[in-house]
Design a protein around this motif. Structure first.
Motif, PDB file in Angstrom:
ATOM      1  N   UNK A 325       0.832  -1.211   0.000  1.00  0.00           N
ATOM      2  CA  UNK A 325       0.000   0.000   0.000  1.00  0.00           C
ATOM      3  C   UNK A 325       0.866   1.260   0.000  1.00  0.00           C
ATOM      4  N   UNK A 326       1.858   1.284   0.870  1.00  0.00           N
ATOM      5  CA  UNK A 326       2.681   2.486   1.014  1.00  0.00           C
ATOM      6  C   UNK A 326       3.501   2.776  -0.246  1.00  0.00           C
ATOM      7  N   UNK A 327       3.933   1.743  -0.950  1.00  0.00           N
ATOM      8  CA  UNK A 327       4.725   1.967  -2.158  1.00  0.00           C
ATOM      9  C   UNK A 327       3.831   2.177  -3.382  1.00  0.00           C
ATOM     10  N   UNK A 328       2.733   1.440  -3.454  1.00  0.00           N
ATOM     11  CA  UNK A 328       1.849   1.554  -4.628  1.00  0.00           C
ATOM     12  C   UNK A 328       1.196   2.924  -4.724  1.00  0.00           C
ATOM     13  N   UNK A 343     -10.470  13.158  -2.289  1.00  0.00           N
ATOM     14  CA  UNK A 343      -9.619  12.934  -1.120  1.00  0.00           C
ATOM     15  C   UNK A 343     -10.041  11.670  -0.377  1.00  0.00           C
ATOM     16  N   UNK A 344     -11.360  11.415  -0.346  1.00  0.00           N
ATOM     17  CA  UNK A 344     -11.810  10.175   0.302  1.00  0.00           C
ATOM     18  C   UNK A 344     -11.306   8.953  -0.467  1.00  0.00           C
ATOM     19  N   UNK A 345     -11.219   9.056  -1.786  1.00  0.00           N
ATOM     20  CA  UNK A 345     -10.676   7.932  -2.570  1.00  0.00           C
ATOM     21  C   UNK A 345      -9.218   7.667  -2.180  1.00  0.00           C
ATOM     22  N   UNK A 346      -8.471   8.740  -1.981  1.00  0.00           N
ATOM     23  CA  UNK A 346      -7.081   8.578  -1.561  1.00  0.00           C
ATOM     24  C   UNK A 346      -7.012   7.870  -0.216  1.00  0.00           C
ATOM     25  N   UNK A 347      -7.864   8.305   0.709  1.00  0.00           N
ATOM     26  CA  UNK A 347      -7.846   7.733   2.053  1.00  0.00           C
ATOM     27  C   UNK A 347      -8.270   6.266   2.023  1.00  0.00           C
ATOM     28  N   UNK A 348      -9.270   5.942   1.183  1.00  0.00           N
ATOM     29  CA  UNK A 348      -9.717   4.545   1.098  1.00  0.00           C
ATOM     30  C   UNK A 348      -8.609   3.651   0.549  1.00  0.00           C
ATOM     31  N   UNK A 349      -7.889   4.140  -0.446  1.00  0.00           N
ATOM     32  CA  UNK A 349      -6.801   3.341  -1.020  1.00  0.00           C
ATOM     33  C   UNK A 349      -5.709   3.087   0.013  1.00  0.00           C
ATOM     34  N   UNK A 350      -5.356   4.135   0.707  1.00  0.00           N
ATOM     35  CA  UNK A 350      -4.257   4.027   1.674  1.00  0.00           C
ATOM     36  C   UNK A 350      -4.708   3.355   2.958  1.00  0.00           C
ATOM     37  N   UNK A 351      -5.955   3.665   3.379  1.00  0.00           N
ATOM     38  CA  UNK A 351      -6.449   3.174   4.669  1.00  0.00           C
ATOM     39  C   UNK A 351      -6.198   4.211   5.744  1.00  0.00           C
ATOM     40  N   UNK A 353      -5.769   3.864   8.767  1.00  0.00           N
ATOM     41  CA  UNK A 353      -4.737   3.428   9.701  1.00  0.00           C
ATOM     42  C   UNK A 353      -3.323   3.628   9.160  1.00  0.00           C
ATOM     43  N   UNK A 354      -3.199   3.848   7.834  1.00  0.00           N
ATOM     44  CA  UNK A 354      -1.883   4.018   7.217  1.00  0.00           C
ATOM     45  C   UNK A 354      -1.563   5.465   6.850  1.00  0.00           C
ATOM     46  N   UNK A 355      -2.490   6.376   7.140  1.00  0.00           N
ATOM     47  CA  UNK A 355      -2.313   7.759   6.705  1.00  0.00           C
ATOM     48  C   UNK A 355      -1.054   8.410   7.281  1.00  0.00           C
ATOM     49  N   UNK A 356      -0.861   8.290   8.583  1.00  0.00           N
ATOM     50  CA  UNK A 356       0.301   8.934   9.200  1.00  0.00           C
ATOM     51  C   UNK A 356       1.597   8.338   8.660  1.00  0.00           C
ATOM     52  N   UNK A 387     -10.302  17.070   7.833  1.00  0.00           N
ATOM     53  CA  UNK A 387     -11.684  17.514   7.675  1.00  0.00           C
ATOM     54  C   UNK A 387     -12.548  16.443   7.009  1.00  0.00           C
ATOM     55  N   UNK A 388     -12.007  15.823   5.971  1.00  0.00           N
ATOM     56  CA  UNK A 388     -12.772  14.840   5.216  1.00  0.00           C
ATOM     57  C   UNK A 388     -13.068  13.596   6.046  1.00  0.00           C
ATOM     58  N   UNK A 389     -12.179  13.285   6.997  1.00  0.00           N
ATOM     59  CA  UNK A 389     -12.384  12.078   7.795  1.00  0.00           C
ATOM     60  C   UNK A 389     -13.554  12.195   8.770  1.00  0.00           C
ATOM     61  N   UNK A 390     -14.087  13.394   8.918  1.00  0.00           N
ATOM     62  CA  UNK A 390     -15.284  13.548   9.744  1.00  0.00           C
ATOM     63  C   UNK A 390     -16.448  12.812   9.096  1.00  0.00           C
TER      64      UNK A 390
END
Length: 448
Positions: A325-328, A343-351, A353-356, A387-390
């Protein structure tokens, strides 16, 4: 002189009171000399294993190397550590380049110390005297890693010692002595005799060390990297300097410098940082007219290589997934003007829990390329991520549940419940409906 911990000194005293010799030895002695916190103490003695078992009732012996494990408690039911006591021994023959073919019980401490890997690990003490026949204390003071005896012979006995030398150097900030360094280069190919589980464990320790980038450069300069991560080795010398590109290093150097700048202490995140651009070597192209260098789809090709690397290193499923995930997805667009959905699509791809971890990689990527740690655009993008994670990311994040649907519509569990929840989530996700419990409860009634 230094003072041993009470638990370690008690082990020595107990064996000596029974008429045996006993000494603390190995990495814990070395670390104590340096004032570094340590655990997992090792001891050596002339007491045979069966006698050690009798002296320490809460001990176990499940190997053929003369090592007895003793559980250490700290006022709790579960042990907090395990100390190991090994009978003096000598070793002969290493046909598998890892384990001795024959072990003989020894009679003297010096004989036992002569089989140790490095001088800094061949220092013994009983808490009152220090036994240091190979001048390990001098090497500790000089911050030097040197083999006990002839370097090539010692490394050929156990090929993993080549990586262990690099690992200790990266952990302690030591140099590797010239003859030892040369012997590592000469015997580096013997690493092929070692299981990748063992190699992975040493690599993780290098990555988790205070000097991981220096450790990786040592792996490269000794030839060991070729047998561990040839995909990374191939990146050195791959130029990135061209018009319209900001990089100042070749790909391999950039990756090492990104690792050096990585603020995460997680070895998987550090490994992802080290490998995030390995797809650039096979995708390198240069336009002869403009001189512009491109790496089209390097993140996709790199992700395929990551899968191969994960299999080779026998990574766990969890670690493999995180690394992938982190490299892809490390190439995500940093633009605060993107829509919430983008932005939500980005977060869903990464997860979530992996954002930080991904942001740690992104910052390290910037620093490793010669850029500043952050920018106003990156900081605004981070705010948008918060903001989007709300907003909910799945049906389970809705302010209502299937029980609410069944109660209001007077239905039993079945497809209708999922259909209603999915319809509600679609509206909330698009921004046409608030994720407010009272509003959603009223909306459910529209499905009657």
């Amino acid at each position: 002189m230094f003072t041993l911990p009470t638990t370690a000194q008690n082990i020595i005293n107990t064996l000596q009171n029974k008429g045996f010799e006993a000494y603390a030895v190995g990495g814990s002695v070395r670390d104590t000399v340096m004032g570094i916190p340590t655990f997992g103490w090792d001891f050596t003695t002339n007491a045979p294993p069966q006698m050690i078992l009798e002296i320490f009732p809460d001990s176990f012996y499940d190997n053929s190397f003369g090592t007895v494990g003793i559980k250490i408690y700290d006022g709790a039911d579960k042990p907090v550590d395990i100390y190991e006591i090994t009978t003096y021994r000598s070793e002969k023959g290493y046909s598998d380049f890892r384990h001795p073919d024959k072990i003989q019980w020894g009679t003297t401490l010096k004989e036992d110390l002569s089989r140790r890997d490095f001088t800094i690990n061949a220092i013994a003490t009983d808490g009152r005297t220090i036994v240091d026949p190979y001048h390990g204390m001098d090497d500790v003071r000089e911050k030097m890693i040197r083999t006990v005896g002839v370097a090539r012979d010692r490394l050929s006995e156990d090929a993993l010692r080549c990586m262990r030398a690099v690992r200790i150097a990266s952990q302690l900030g030591f140099m590797i002595e010239g003859d030892t360094l040369g012997a590592i280069r000469e015997t580096s190919s013997l690493l092929t005799k070692i299981s990748f589980e063992r190699i992975r464990d040493e690599l993780y320790k290098i990555l988790a060390s205070p000097h991981p980038a220096d450790g990786v450069l040592l792996l490269k300069n000794t030839g060991l990297l070729h047998y561990i991560l040839p995909e990374l080795e191939a990146c050195f010398g791959i130029s990135q300097k061209s018009p319209k590109r900001h990089h100042i290093y070749d790909v391999g150097t950039h990756l090492v410098e990104a690792l050096r700048a990585c603020k995460s202490g997680d070895p998987v995140v550090r490994l992802a940082t080290l490998l995030h651009d390995i797809g650039k070597a096979p995708t390198w192209r240069k336009d002869e007219t403009t001189g512009i260098i491109t790496f089209y789809n390097h993140e996709i090709i790199g992700a395929r290589l990551i899968k191969e690397i994960s299999q080779r290193l026998r990574l766990s499923r969890k670690d493999s997934q995180r690394l992938y995930i982190l490299t892809r997805w490390h190439q995500f667009t940093v633009d605060e003007r993107q829509t919430d959905s983008a932005i939500r699509r980005i977060i869903r791809r990464i997860g979530k829990e992996n954002l930080s971890n991904m942001l740690d990689l992104r910052v390290a990527d910037r620093l490793g390329g010669g850029a500043r740690e952050t920018s106003w655009r990156l900081e605004l993008f981070k705010q948008r991520l918060e903001e989007v994670q709300i907003q909910p990311f799945s049906v389970s994040d809705l302010a209502v549940s299937g029980h609410d649907v069944m109660e209001i519509l007077n239905v039993t569990p079945g497809p209708i419940v999922g259909k209603v929840l999915n319809a509600l989530f679609a509206q909330v996700d698009s921004g046409t409906l608030q994720n407010d419990r009272e509003i959603l409860l009223k909306k459910i009634e529209d499905f009657k």
